[in-house]
Design an enzyme around this catalytic site. Structure first.
Site, PDB file in Angstrom:
ATOM      1  N   GLY A  13       0.823  -1.209   0.000  1.00 14.46           N
ATOM      2  CA  GLY A  13       0.000   0.000   0.000  1.00 14.46           C
ATOM      3  C   GLY A  13       0.854   1.255   0.000  1.00 14.46           C
ATOM      4  O   GLY A  13       0.577   2.214   0.711  1.00 14.46           O
ATOM      5  N   ARG A  16      -0.094   5.720  -1.572  1.00 16.91           N
ATOM      6  CA  ARG A  16      -0.611   6.977  -0.986  1.00 16.91           C
ATOM      7  C   ARG A  16      -0.582   6.913   0.534  1.00 16.91           C
ATOM      8  O   ARG A  16      -0.255   5.881   1.114  1.00 16.91           O
ATOM      9  CB  ARG A  16      -2.025   7.270  -1.506  1.00 16.91           C
ATOM     10  CG  ARG A  16      -3.006   6.140  -1.294  1.00 16.91           C
ATOM     11  CD  ARG A  16      -4.203   6.232  -2.257  1.00 16.91           C
ATOM     12  NE  ARG A  16      -5.018   5.031  -2.141  1.00 16.91           N
ATOM     13  CZ  ARG A  16      -6.039   4.907  -1.297  1.00 16.91           C
ATOM     14  NH1 ARG A  16      -6.377   5.911  -0.519  1.00 16.91           N
ATOM     15  NH2 ARG A  16      -6.728   3.784  -1.235  1.00 16.91           N
ATOM     16  N   ASP A  64      -2.791  -7.880  -4.654  1.00 15.58           N
ATOM     17  CA  ASP A  64      -3.710  -7.895  -3.518  1.00 15.58           C
ATOM     18  C   ASP A  64      -3.062  -8.736  -2.424  1.00 15.58           C
ATOM     19  O   ASP A  64      -2.990  -9.960  -2.518  1.00 15.58           O
ATOM     20  CB  ASP A  64      -5.048  -8.502  -3.964  1.00 15.58           C
ATOM     21  CG  ASP A  64      -6.032  -8.638  -2.811  1.00 15.58           C
ATOM     22  OD1 ASP A  64      -5.668  -8.355  -1.654  1.00 15.58           O
ATOM     23  OD2 ASP A  64      -7.184  -9.040  -3.076  1.00 15.58           O
ATOM     24  N   VAL A  65      -2.587  -8.064  -1.370  1.00 17.07           N
ATOM     25  CA  VAL A  65      -1.825  -8.784  -0.343  1.00 17.07           C
ATOM     26  C   VAL A  65      -2.697  -9.688   0.529  1.00 17.07           C
ATOM     27  O   VAL A  65      -2.162 -10.484   1.297  1.00 17.07           O
ATOM     28  CB  VAL A  65      -1.008  -7.822   0.562  1.00 17.07           C
ATOM     29  CG1 VAL A  65       0.016  -7.052  -0.255  1.00 17.07           C
ATOM     30  CG2 VAL A  65      -1.925  -6.889   1.342  1.00 17.07           C
ATOM     31  N   SER A 143      -1.995   0.110  15.195  1.00 17.45           N
ATOM     32  CA  SER A 143      -2.775   1.328  15.432  1.00 17.45           C
ATOM     33  C   SER A 143      -3.033   1.498  16.918  1.00 17.45           C
ATOM     34  O   SER A 143      -3.085   0.520  17.667  1.00 17.45           O
ATOM     35  CB  SER A 143      -4.121   1.235  14.702  1.00 17.45           C
ATOM     36  OG  SER A 143      -5.004   2.238  15.160  1.00 17.45           O
ATOM     37  N   TYR A 156     -11.506  -3.782  12.776  1.00 18.87           N
ATOM     38  CA  TYR A 156     -10.217  -3.091  12.594  1.00 18.87           C
ATOM     39  C   TYR A 156      -9.331  -3.246  13.837  1.00 18.87           C
ATOM     40  O   TYR A 156      -8.138  -3.546  13.735  1.00 18.87           O
ATOM     41  CB  TYR A 156     -10.505  -1.618  12.305  1.00 18.87           C
ATOM     42  CG  TYR A 156      -9.308  -0.760  11.992  1.00 18.87           C
ATOM     43  CD1 TYR A 156      -8.715  -0.790  10.732  1.00 18.87           C
ATOM     44  CD2 TYR A 156      -8.776   0.107  12.942  1.00 18.87           C
ATOM     45  CE1 TYR A 156      -7.623   0.021  10.444  1.00 18.87           C
ATOM     46  CE2 TYR A 156      -7.692   0.918  12.666  1.00 18.87           C
ATOM     47  CZ  TYR A 156      -7.120   0.878  11.415  1.00 18.87           C
ATOM     48  OH  TYR A 156      -6.037   1.687  11.138  1.00 18.87           O
ATOM     49  N   ALA A 158      -9.473  -5.603  16.082  1.00 25.11           N
ATOM     50  CA  ALA A 158      -9.033  -7.003  16.164  1.00 25.11           C
ATOM     51  C   ALA A 158      -7.856  -7.244  15.223  1.00 25.11           C
ATOM     52  O   ALA A 158      -6.871  -7.896  15.589  1.00 25.11           O
ATOM     53  CB  ALA A 158     -10.193  -7.944  15.832  1.00 25.11           C
ATOM     54  N   LYS A 160      -5.689  -5.038  14.164  1.00 28.37           N
ATOM     55  CA  LYS A 160      -4.506  -4.286  14.592  1.00 28.37           C
ATOM     56  C   LYS A 160      -3.905  -4.856  15.878  1.00 28.37           C
ATOM     57  O   LYS A 160      -2.688  -4.802  16.081  1.00 28.37           O
ATOM     58  CB  LYS A 160      -4.861  -2.805  14.753  1.00 28.37           C
ATOM     59  CG  LYS A 160      -5.239  -2.111  13.440  1.00 28.37           C
ATOM     60  CD  LYS A 160      -4.092  -2.140  12.453  1.00 28.37           C
ATOM     61  CE  LYS A 160      -4.401  -1.463  11.132  1.00 28.37           C
ATOM     62  NZ  LYS A 160      -3.273  -1.493  10.204  1.00 28.37           N
ATOM     63  N   ILE A 189      -3.826  10.156  12.033  1.00 33.01           N
ATOM     64  CA  ILE A 189      -2.924  10.720  11.020  1.00 33.01           C
ATOM     65  C   ILE A 189      -3.753  11.210   9.824  1.00 33.01           C
ATOM     66  O   ILE A 189      -4.681  10.523   9.393  1.00 33.01           O
ATOM     67  CB  ILE A 189      -1.917   9.640  10.543  1.00 33.01           C
ATOM     68  CG1 ILE A 189      -1.265   8.904  11.726  1.00 33.01           C
ATOM     69  CG2 ILE A 189      -0.860  10.256   9.623  1.00 33.01           C
ATOM     70  CD1 ILE A 189      -0.442   9.750  12.667  1.00 33.01           C
TER      71      ILE A 189
HETATM   72  P1  NDP Z   1      -5.027   4.921   3.109  1.00 34.02           P
HETATM   73  O1  NDP Z   1      -6.473   4.529   3.120  1.00 34.02           O
HETATM   74  O2  NDP Z   1      -4.660   6.332   2.801  1.00 34.02           O
HETATM   75  O3  NDP Z   1      -4.216   3.944   2.127  1.00 34.02           O
HETATM   76  C1  NDP Z   1      -4.375   2.571   2.234  1.00 34.02           C
HETATM   77  C2  NDP Z   1      -3.364   1.889   1.362  1.00 34.02           C
HETATM   78  O4  NDP Z   1      -3.535   0.445   1.495  1.00 34.02           O
HETATM   79  C3  NDP Z   1      -3.507   2.222  -0.093  1.00 34.02           C
HETATM   80  O5  NDP Z   1      -2.208   2.431  -0.629  1.00 34.02           O
HETATM   81  C4  NDP Z   1      -4.137   0.962  -0.686  1.00 34.02           C
HETATM   82  O6  NDP Z   1      -3.779   0.724  -2.033  1.00 34.02           O
HETATM   83  C5  NDP Z   1      -3.562  -0.117   0.193  1.00 34.02           C
HETATM   84  N1  NDP Z   1      -4.341  -1.352   0.183  1.00 34.02           N
HETATM   85  C6  NDP Z   1      -5.596  -1.558   0.660  1.00 34.02           C
HETATM   86  N2  NDP Z   1      -5.963  -2.843   0.462  1.00 34.02           N
HETATM   87  C7  NDP Z   1      -4.908  -3.464  -0.145  1.00 34.02           C
HETATM   88  C8  NDP Z   1      -4.680  -4.780  -0.602  1.00 34.02           C
HETATM   89  N3  NDP Z   1      -5.601  -5.747  -0.472  1.00 34.02           N
HETATM   90  N4  NDP Z   1      -3.488  -5.069  -1.186  1.00 34.02           N
HETATM   91  C9  NDP Z   1      -2.548  -4.097  -1.323  1.00 34.02           C
HETATM   92  N5  NDP Z   1      -2.716  -2.830  -0.898  1.00 34.02           N
HETATM   93  C10 NDP Z   1      -3.882  -2.519  -0.329  1.00 34.02           C
HETATM   94  O7  NDP Z   1      -4.476   4.488   4.556  1.00 34.02           O
HETATM   95  P2  NDP Z   1      -3.430   5.218   5.541  1.00 34.02           P
HETATM   96  O8  NDP Z   1      -2.267   5.693   4.792  1.00 34.02           O
HETATM   97  O9  NDP Z   1      -4.188   6.142   6.424  1.00 34.02           O
HETATM   98  O10 NDP Z   1      -3.014   3.975   6.474  1.00 34.02           O
HETATM   99  C11 NDP Z   1      -1.889   3.158   6.212  1.00 34.02           C
HETATM  100  C12 NDP Z   1      -1.769   2.132   7.338  1.00 34.02           C
HETATM  101  O11 NDP Z   1      -1.657   2.795   8.600  1.00 34.02           O
HETATM  102  C13 NDP Z   1      -2.997   1.216   7.455  1.00 34.02           C
HETATM  103  O12 NDP Z   1      -2.593  -0.071   7.816  1.00 34.02           O
HETATM  104  C14 NDP Z   1      -3.787   1.869   8.569  1.00 34.02           C
HETATM  105  O13 NDP Z   1      -4.630   0.943   9.201  1.00 34.02           O
HETATM  106  C15 NDP Z   1      -2.676   2.346   9.470  1.00 34.02           C
HETATM  107  N6  NDP Z   1      -3.081   3.419  10.364  1.00 34.02           N
HETATM  108  C16 NDP Z   1      -3.555   4.626   9.901  1.00 34.02           C
HETATM  109  C17 NDP Z   1      -3.951   5.617  10.772  1.00 34.02           C
HETATM  110  C18 NDP Z   1      -4.457   6.924  10.306  1.00 34.02           C
HETATM  111  O14 NDP Z   1      -4.862   7.745  11.172  1.00 34.02           O
HETATM  112  N7  NDP Z   1      -4.476   7.243   9.030  1.00 34.02           N
HETATM  113  C19 NDP Z   1      -3.878   5.413  12.223  1.00 34.02           C
HETATM  114  C20 NDP Z   1      -3.373   4.120  12.620  1.00 34.02           C
HETATM  115  C21 NDP Z   1      -2.996   3.179  11.709  1.00 34.02           C
HETATM  116  P3  NDP Z   1      -4.439   1.555  -3.284  1.00 34.02           P
HETATM  117  O15 NDP Z   1      -3.799   2.906  -3.240  1.00 34.02           O
HETATM  118  O16 NDP Z   1      -4.072   0.777  -4.505  1.00 34.02           O
HETATM  119  O17 NDP Z   1      -5.913   1.602  -3.021  1.00 34.02           O
END
Ligand code: NDP
Length: 248
Positions: A13, A16, A64-65, A143, A156, A158, A160, A189
């Site tokens: 991921g 972005r 797709d991971v 998280s 979510y 569970a 994390k 964030i």
């Molecule tokens: P975003 O929603 O901005 O981005 C999610 C990313 O995960 C995207 O790049 C997306 O890919 C990718 N993704 C989703 N499903 C899959 C999949 N099946 N296979 C491969 N890639 C996948 O999330 P954030 O940047 O906010 O969060 C990143 C991580 O940090 C997550 O694990 C989130 O749970 C964790 N986190 C975030 C917090 C926050 O406040 N934002 C707080 C705590 C934890 P694509 O671009 O192709 O859709």
């Protein structure tokens, strides 16, 4: 590992949000990058371009991971392109929020399959390679919600919390091979994920942060690059909160 050796990181991921910030922070440290994405090819291409501007090699890999085939194909692509994988950042994550009594089995499975099983599958795909190399750094994005729970996020939370158990167990399995496994637990964030929250929920969350503000993706990326460093060899099985004081 010799100083001249080019280090390679795989970020799930990475197109972005926090994932992109992690890619750019690692690129700034000289890592070549395998930028994984699932659906947003444009965002991943932009991350690759930005990494290139920092003078490293970067490739985007669609996978797709949450599927074994996807996780294996991702690690294989990185190995084929760069010949080694030094760092795996399990960052890919999704939310499907709702109160448990109304939560569908599908929404539970989607979140656990992506966030927890996805990390398991990527760890599994990379573990033998890192053991052979006698070098590896695995960083899982947990998280604050995995530490404290959150109404409306049973699935979510569970996933994390599960990542923390995965992190500690794998840390014990790989410690003698110079492969460390740690988790970073961000708080609130500013990314697409949190921008999608209803305004009232955003304000309520902001009011619980001792620092009085949301965090930046770059602030999470800093913790990830710290744990990814060669010098962090003696830190394993830890959960590093990056949350402005939320989880104290
Ligand atoms: P975003 O929603 O901005 O981005 C999610 C990313 O995960 C995207 O790049 C997306 O890919 C990718 N993704 C989703 N499903 C899959 C999949 N099946 N296979 C491969 N890639 C996948 O999330 P954030 O940047 O906010 O969060 C990143 C991580 O940090 C997550 O694990 C989130 O749970 C964790 N986190 C975030 C917090 C926050 O406040 N934002 C707080 C705590 C934890 P694509 O671009 O192709 O859709």
């Amino acid at each position: 590992m010799s100083m001249e050796m080019k280090r390679v990181a795989v970020v799930t991921g990475g197109g972005r949000g926090i994932g992109r910030a992690v890619c750019l922070a690692l690129a700034a440290k000289g890592f070549d990058l395998c930028v994984n994405y699932s659906g947003n090819a444009e965002a991943a291409a932009e991350t690759v371009r930005l990494c290139g501007e920092l003078g490293v090699k970067a490739v985007a890999v669609q996978a797709d991971v949450s599927t074994a085939e996807g996780a294996e194909a991702l690690v294989e692509a990185a190995g084929a392109e760069f010949g080694r994988v030094d760092v795996l950042v399990n960052n890919a994550g999704v939310t499907r929020d709702g109160l448990l009594v109304r939560m569908s089995e599908e929404d539970f499975d989607k979140v656990v399959d992506t966030n927890l099983k996805g990390a398991f599958l990527c760890c599994k795909a990379v573990a033998r390679r890192m053991m052979r190399q006698r070098y590896g750094r695995i960083i899982n994005l947990s998280s604050v919600v995995g530490l404290r729970g959150n109404a409306g996020q049973a699935n979510y939370a569970a996933s994390k919390a599960g990542l923390i158990g995965l992190t500690k167990s794998l840390a014990k399995e790989l410690a003698t091979r110079n492969v460390t496994v740690n988790a970073v637990a961000p708080g609130f964030i500013t990314t697409d994920m949190t921008n999608a929250m209803p305004e009232a929920a955003r304000t309520a969350t902001l009011n619980t942060i001792p620092a009085g503000r949301a965090g930046l993706p770059e602030e999470v990326a800093h913790a990830v690059t710290f744990l990814a460093a060669e010098e962090s060899a003696y830190i394993t099985g830890q959960v590093l909160s990056v949350d402005g004081g939320m989880a104290m």
